[in-house]
Design an enzyme around this catalytic site. Sequence first.
Site, PDB file in Angstrom:
ATOM      1  N   CYS A  31       4.165-106.325 -32.923  1.00 41.81           N
ATOM      2  CA  CYS A  31       2.994-106.677 -32.180  1.00 41.81           C
ATOM      3  C   CYS A  31       1.585-106.153 -32.616  1.00 41.81           C
ATOM      4  CB  CYS A  31       2.905-106.247 -30.555  1.00 41.81           C
ATOM      5  SG  CYS A  31       1.611-106.984 -29.696  1.00 41.81           S
ATOM      6  N   CYS A  57       7.700-105.400 -29.537  1.00 41.50           N
ATOM      7  CA  CYS A  57       6.679-104.721 -29.619  1.00 41.50           C
ATOM      8  C   CYS A  57       6.440-104.014 -30.953  1.00 41.50           C
ATOM      9  CB  CYS A  57       6.647-103.616 -28.659  1.00 41.50           C
ATOM     10  SG  CYS A  57       6.806-104.123 -27.067  1.00 41.50           S
ATOM     11  N   TYR A 108      -4.778-126.177 -16.581  1.00 39.21           N
ATOM     12  CA  TYR A 108      -4.210-125.824 -17.855  1.00 39.21           C
ATOM     13  C   TYR A 108      -4.365-126.738 -19.067  1.00 39.21           C
ATOM     14  CZ  TYR A 108      -1.678-125.108 -22.093  1.00 39.21           C
ATOM     15  OH  TYR A 108      -1.194-125.205 -23.376  1.00 39.21           O
ATOM     16  N   GLU A 138       0.600-131.366 -25.341  1.00 42.10           N
ATOM     17  CA  GLU A 138       0.351-130.413 -24.251  1.00 42.10           C
ATOM     18  C   GLU A 138       1.004-130.836 -22.743  1.00 42.10           C
ATOM     19  OE1 GLU A 138      -0.735-127.710 -24.124  1.00 42.10           O
ATOM     20  OE2 GLU A 138      -1.792-127.674 -26.019  1.00 42.10           O
ATOM     21  N   ASP A 140      -2.393-120.003 -19.557  1.00 41.11           N
ATOM     22  CA  ASP A 140      -0.948-120.613 -19.655  1.00 41.11           C
ATOM     23  C   ASP A 140       0.035-119.371 -19.132  1.00 41.11           C
ATOM     24  OD1 ASP A 140      -0.361-119.354 -22.077  1.00 41.11           O
ATOM     25  OD2 ASP A 140       0.887-120.816 -22.290  1.00 41.11           O
TER      26      ASP A 140
END
Length: 299
Positions: free
Chosen positions: A208, A205, A125, A42, A143
């Site tokens: 998606c 998209c 975060y 992270e 995030d």
Amino acid sequence: MRPARPAAGVLHDLVLPWYAAHQRDLPWRRPDRSPWGVLVSEVMLQQTPVSRVLPVWQRWMSLWPTPSALADAAAGEAVREWGRLGYPRRALRLHAAAVAVRDDHGGVVPAEEAVLRTLPGVGDYTAAAVAAFAFGRRATVVDTNVRRVHARAVTGTALPAPSLSRAEVELATALLPEDDARAAVWNVAVMELGALVCTARAPRCGDCPLATVCAWRLAGSPAHDGPPRRGQAWQGTDRQCRGRMVQLLRDSTEPVPGDALRAVWPEEAQRDRCLDALVAEGLVEPLDGGLFRLPGLAS
DNA sequence: CATGCGTGGGA
DNA sequence: TTCCCAAGCAT
């Protein structure tokens, strides 16, 4: 009139199956990874792409499989093994976090978000991400990927605002599944969707799972209307100067003379200011005789 | 709350 | 080529 916001349950039912089918096989997601491995990943992933983190994370895990192993090493080793990931102060803070885990938490990475948050280099975060991904806690992970997915699918805007708002955190919390395990998967699934499909520049998209309910698409995919985003300058900045100095030290096994260090930058005042700042931050250690090295390295 | 902090790859 | 930006943090 504006399309209604999709309900949380609808989003869950679309995103979770998509994630199950399309998630990347990343080493810090495997069952055999440790909470320490998750924390290291992270921090490395803060502002740095996955492809560049992968080899460095593997190397760190082999060198320092536990927080105590890193804590027992010199901070300068962490900076050196950070390589060219960028923002090397993250390496310094990760080392400091390892020392804190060893000295204050019995060598065990804490599971509580509030405790994680006290570690150097761990902000809202990262604390939420480690609690969720390493320990399966129900944490609100927000995030840049999550913000973008929410901005489009739920709020109907092309891009989120420059800074995180209270409203965005509340939205993310409202969308979190009740069940702990489901919530943890939801967090990583939304991040993954933002990273792979709902990308900043050219969202795919067509691939998606939210295309049919996305508020932004249903509004006709309006262009970003806010103020243009300012890119970071680079040429001639302190960051460029500091980067050259740290690179020189990273690539040298021996202490480096100040003259050699200063030779990486032509402008005297800026060069001196940067070197002083690097020393003040603990990224560079001055030695006797006008020599410099990464901090704590045996020479 | 706005800024500064590295780096390299893709559009 | 130039520009944008990639799982933020600390001050």
